[in-house]
Design an enzyme around this catalytic site. Structure first.
Site, PDB file in Angstrom:
ATOM      1  N   HIS A   1       0.822  -1.112  -0.008  1.00 20.30           N
ATOM      2  CA  HIS A   1       0.002  -0.078  -0.020  1.00 20.30           C
ATOM      3  C   HIS A   1       0.981   1.186   0.054  1.00 20.30           C
ATOM      4  O   HIS A   1       1.617   1.528   0.991  1.00 20.30           O
ATOM      5  CB  HIS A   1      -1.115   0.119   1.420  1.00 20.30           C
ATOM      6  N   CYS A   2       0.818   1.929  -0.963  1.00 20.26           N
ATOM      7  CA  CYS A   2       1.653   3.206  -1.203  1.00 20.26           C
ATOM      8  C   CYS A   2       0.914   4.543  -0.553  1.00 20.26           C
ATOM      9  O   CYS A   2       0.010   4.803  -1.102  1.00 20.26           O
ATOM     10  CB  CYS A   2       1.954   3.418  -2.686  1.00 20.26           C
ATOM     11  N   ARG A   3       1.420   4.773   0.560  1.00 19.97           N
ATOM     12  CA  ARG A   3       0.981   6.192   1.119  1.00 19.97           C
ATOM     13  C   ARG A   3       1.271   7.547   0.204  1.00 19.97           C
ATOM     14  O   ARG A   3       0.404   8.532   0.310  1.00 19.97           O
ATOM     15  CB  ARG A   3       1.393   6.338   2.322  1.00 19.97           C
TER      16      ARG A   3
ATOM     17  N   ALA B   1      -1.740   7.122  -2.117  1.00 17.07           N
ATOM     18  CA  ALA B   1      -3.081   6.718  -1.532  1.00 17.07           C
ATOM     19  C   ALA B   1      -3.723   5.646  -1.966  1.00 17.07           C
ATOM     20  O   ALA B   1      -4.997   5.491  -1.988  1.00 17.07           O
ATOM     21  CB  ALA B   1      -3.812   7.972  -1.167  1.00 17.07           C
ATOM     22  N   ASN B   2      -2.995   4.393  -2.407  1.00 20.52           N
ATOM     23  CA  ASN B   2      -3.701   3.351  -3.213  1.00 20.52           C
ATOM     24  C   ASN B   2      -2.822   2.035  -2.935  1.00 20.52           C
ATOM     25  O   ASN B   2      -1.582   2.199  -2.667  1.00 20.52           O
ATOM     26  CB  ASN B   2      -3.962   3.804  -4.660  1.00 20.52           C
TER      27      ASN B   2
END
Length: 131
Positions: free
Chosen positions: A91-93, A96-97
């Site tokens: 999950h890439c902050r 945001a996805n």
């Protein structure tokens, strides 16, 4: 910078502009695309027979107790998005996805474009300092 455009080449204006626009487009595609979220409904084509959720070593995949589905192999449950994602990477902050099966290539192009743009800006700054 105007100095490098006038002295060396107009490419010092167009190359970073192109890279920046490509980077923003790839960012938007990565952030807005579906990473491969598995629907919460039981997968009819994947789950022909039911297995015991307590003994999830069957050939149908693991059972996700949060989503109440049998997940395909290499899928994981994301705690941030609260969804099971097919071929879940992380999950890439920053975007945001989740990064999964459906947006992995676009994410790699986004990271590569960001790296090339940063390298070009650093090289331009060093060249400007030297000249």
């Amino acid at each position: 910078s105007p100095f490098l455009v006038q002295i060396i080449s107009p490419a010092f204006f167009f190359v970073p502009l192109f890279l920046y626009i490509a980077d923003m487009v790839l960012f938007a595609i990565t952030a807005c695309s579906d990473p491969g979220i598995i629907p919460r409904q039981a997968l009819r084509q994947f789950c022909i027979t039911r297995i015991d959720p307590e003994n999830d070593s069957g050939s149908l995949g693991k059972y996700c107790k949060t989503c109440n589905i049998y997940r395909p192999p290499r899928s994981k449950h994301c705690r941030v998005c609260d969804n099971c994602v097919d071929r879940f990477d992380h999950h890439c902050r920053w975007v945001a996805n989740c990064i999964g099966r459906r947006n992995y290539r676009v994410f790699l192009f986004f990271v590569a474009t960001t790296f090339v743009l940063a390298a070009f800006v650093c090289a331009s700054a060093m060249l400007h300092a030297v000249l």
